[in-house]
Design a protein around this motif. Structure first.
Motif, short mmCIF file in Angstrom:
data_model
loop_
_atom_site.label_atom_id
_atom_site.label_comp_id
_atom_site.label_asym_id
_atom_site.label_seq_id
_atom_site.Cartn_x
_atom_site.Cartn_y
_atom_site.Cartn_z
N ALA A 15 0.82 -1.21 0.00
CA ALA A 15 0.00 0.00 0.00
C ALA A 15 0.85 1.26 0.00
O ALA A 15 0.48 2.27 -0.62
CB ALA A 15 -0.94 -0.01 1.20
N THR A 16 2.01 1.22 0.65
CA THR A 16 2.85 2.41 0.72
C THR A 16 3.46 2.76 -0.63
O THR A 16 3.90 3.90 -0.84
CB THR A 16 3.98 2.22 1.75
OG1 THR A 16 4.72 1.03 1.45
CG2 THR A 16 3.42 2.11 3.15
N PRO A 67 -3.62 -8.52 3.49
CA PRO A 67 -2.70 -8.18 4.58
C PRO A 67 -1.46 -9.05 4.63
O PRO A 67 -1.47 -10.21 4.20
CB PRO A 67 -3.56 -8.41 5.83
CG PRO A 67 -4.50 -9.49 5.42
CD PRO A 67 -4.82 -9.22 3.97
N ASN A 68 -0.40 -8.47 5.16
CA ASN A 68 0.79 -9.21 5.54
C ASN A 68 0.78 -9.37 7.06
O ASN A 68 1.01 -10.45 7.58
CB ASN A 68 2.04 -8.47 5.07
CG ASN A 68 3.31 -9.28 5.28
OD1 ASN A 68 3.30 -10.33 5.89
ND2 ASN A 68 4.42 -8.77 4.78
N GLY A 69 0.48 -8.27 7.76
CA GLY A 69 0.34 -8.38 9.20
C GLY A 69 0.72 -7.11 9.95
O GLY A 69 1.16 -6.12 9.36
N ILE A 80 1.87 -3.86 7.51
CA ILE A 80 2.43 -4.07 6.17
C ILE A 80 1.35 -4.81 5.38
O ILE A 80 1.09 -5.98 5.64
CB ILE A 80 3.72 -4.90 6.21
CG1 ILE A 80 4.79 -4.22 7.08
CG2 ILE A 80 4.27 -5.12 4.81
CD1 ILE A 80 6.05 -5.03 7.28
N ASP A 81 0.72 -4.12 4.46
CA ASP A 81 -0.39 -4.71 3.70
C ASP A 81 -0.29 -4.35 2.22
O ASP A 81 0.40 -3.40 1.83
CB ASP A 81 -1.74 -4.23 4.25
CG ASP A 81 -2.01 -4.76 5.65
OD1 ASP A 81 -1.58 -5.89 5.94
OD2 ASP A 81 -2.64 -4.05 6.44
N TYR A 82 -1.02 -5.12 1.41
CA TYR A 82 -0.99 -4.96 -0.05
C TYR A 82 -2.37 -4.59 -0.59
O TYR A 82 -3.38 -4.84 0.05
CB TYR A 82 -0.54 -6.27 -0.72
CG TYR A 82 0.69 -6.89 -0.12
CD1 TYR A 82 1.95 -6.32 -0.32
CD2 TYR A 82 0.62 -8.04 0.65
CE1 TYR A 82 3.09 -6.89 0.24
CE2 TYR A 82 1.75 -8.62 1.21
CZ TYR A 82 2.98 -8.04 1.00
OH TYR A 82 4.10 -8.61 1.56
N VAL A 83 -2.37 -4.02 -1.80
CA VAL A 83 -3.63 -3.73 -2.50
C VAL A 83 -3.57 -4.41 -3.87
O VAL A 83 -2.63 -4.20 -4.63
CB VAL A 83 -3.85 -2.22 -2.69
CG1 VAL A 83 -5.23 -1.96 -3.28
CG2 VAL A 83 -3.70 -1.47 -1.36
N VAL A 84 -4.56 -5.24 -4.16
CA VAL A 84 -4.63 -5.90 -5.47
C VAL A 84 -5.27 -4.91 -6.45
O VAL A 84 -6.36 -4.39 -6.19
CB VAL A 84 -5.45 -7.20 -5.41
CG1 VAL A 84 -5.44 -7.88 -6.77
CG2 VAL A 84 -4.90 -8.13 -4.35
N LEU A 85 -4.58 -4.67 -7.57
CA LEU A 85 -5.02 -3.66 -8.54
C LEU A 85 -5.19 -4.27 -9.93
O LEU A 85 -4.45 -5.17 -10.32
CB LEU A 85 -3.98 -2.54 -8.64
CG LEU A 85 -3.58 -1.82 -7.35
CD1 LEU A 85 -2.42 -0.86 -7.63
CD2 LEU A 85 -4.76 -1.07 -6.77
N THR A 86 -6.15 -3.74 -10.67
CA THR A 86 -6.27 -4.01 -12.10
C THR A 86 -6.33 -2.66 -12.82
O THR A 86 -6.30 -1.61 -12.18
CB THR A 86 -7.50 -4.88 -12.42
OG1 THR A 86 -7.45 -5.29 -13.80
CG2 THR A 86 -8.80 -4.12 -12.18
N ASN A 87 -6.41 -2.68 -14.16
CA ASN A 87 -6.53 -1.41 -14.89
C ASN A 87 -7.94 -1.29 -15.47
O ASN A 87 -8.59 -2.30 -15.79
CB ASN A 87 -5.46 -1.28 -15.97
CG ASN A 87 -5.67 -2.24 -17.13
OD1 ASN A 87 -6.49 -1.99 -18.00
ND2 ASN A 87 -4.93 -3.36 -17.14
#
Length: 342
Positions: A105-106, A158-160, A248-255
């Motif tokens: 996300a960062t 999420p990572n955690g 520490i987390d992620y965002v799943v993206l498409t276009n």
């Protein structure tokens, strides 16, 4: 480094938008099946190993979408930066050369400063509070905030939660941080977090952290239970504070070009499979971190202290200068929604 990355990311975004506007891009391609049905190829590129929760969830999404679509979709997963690294994957997404990425996300702060929210200290009380925010109105609003840039958020993975470790002394109150030096992932919020505690900070690449701790270049670090465990920080860090102070987390993206090429039924199926893969990813992340926490406790190598409610309140008070500086940049509505999440 964050400023440099943001400049590069914005430049790549501009290039990617031009490519999208001109109709370039080799992804999202279709092929004809027997009987006349088209198969849509979806490329999913990410930068971590297949064995991680993110890597496993990407494979779960592939399995779900391919099986439930009866051949309408073929998903190709490329882990460990096989196709693109961190800076390049955003350009590739915008050019439609890949259809899915899952950056931290960062990494999106250059596109929307509100994504700094995951770094804000002592904002979420625990993992579930973060999940409830992500699934709620404001978490979804933030995830969808890049649509005007040609990017659509599909899920939070999420990572955690992060926790403090160091080699000097137990960290129970803000005053305990005075004079220590910590490794950070990047500058900005994280540097100001340690500054508010009277501590120093230094940006060090993830792969170099163990040596930096061993050589006393820095006294401590902040990370998830799983990273602390698997990176063997217990060998060079005597103390750990269970703090849940950041994420520490992620965002799943498409276009949007790829997304808008799908029918409403295809979008519905895509979303259903992504939601199911998200539940799977969260379960894996929770289990992995809990297992690592047990490993750390059972090793006997670290003195582990868990913050009490009173301890936490003292840290929240100490972090007020960070909130004074970043609340307007991130958005007061996001901060309040995250703080009130339970």
């Amino acid at each position: 480094m964050k400023k440099i990355f943001s400049v590069v990311l914005v430049a790549l975004l501009a290039v990617g938008l031009m490519l999208v506007a001109s109709g370039c891009g080799g992804g999202g391609s279709s092929s004809q099946q027997a009987g006349g049905t088209k198969t849509i190829t979806v490329k999913f590129s990410h930068v971590v190993a297949e064995s991680t929760p993110k890597g496993q969830a990407a494979l779960k999404f592939k399995e779900l979408l391919e099986s439930k679509s009866n051949g309408q979709f073929k998903v190709e997963v490329y882990p460990s930066s096989q196709l693109y690294g961190d800076p390049e994957e955003m350009e590739a997404l915008l050019a439609n050369n890949v259809q899915l990425i899952a950056p931290s996300a960062t990494k999106l702060v250059g596109l929307n400063p509100a994504f700094q929210l995951v770094d804000m200290p002592f904002l979420f009380k625990n993992d579930q509070a973060a999940y409830n925010f992500y699934d709620g109105e404001y978490g979804q609003k933030l995830m969808h905030s890049l649509e005007n840039k040609g990017i659509l958020g599909l899920a939070w993975w999420p990572n955690g939660s992060k926790h403090f470790t160091n080699s000097k002394r137990p960290l129970k109150r803000p005053a305990d941080f005075q004079g220590l030096k910590f490794r950070t992932q990047s500058g900005g919020v994280l540097d100001d977090q340690f500054k508010a505690l009277g501590a120093g900070s230094q940006t060090i690449a993830f792969g170099e952290v163990y040596q930096a701790l061993q050589n006393k270049t820095v006294d401590g670090t902040e990370n998830t239970f799983n990273n602390i465990d698997t990176q063997k920080y217990a060998e060079v860090q005597k103390y750990m504070t269970v703090s849940y102070h950041g994420r520490i987390d992620y965002v799943v993206l498409t276009n949007t070009k790829f997304w808008n090429s799908l029918t409403e039924d295809q979008k519905k199926l895509f979303t259903e499979c992504m939601n199911e893969a998200t539940k799977y990813e969260r379960k894996l992340a929770d289990e992995l971190n809990q297992k690592s926490f047990e490993n750390l406790k059972n090793s006997g190598k670290m003195e582990i202290y868990t913050l009490t409610d009173a301890d936490r309140e003292a840290f929240v008070k100490a972090m007020q200068p960070v909130y004074d500086k970043y609340t307007d940049k991130i958005g007061k509505e996001y901060i309040e929604a995250a703080r009130n999440s339970k």
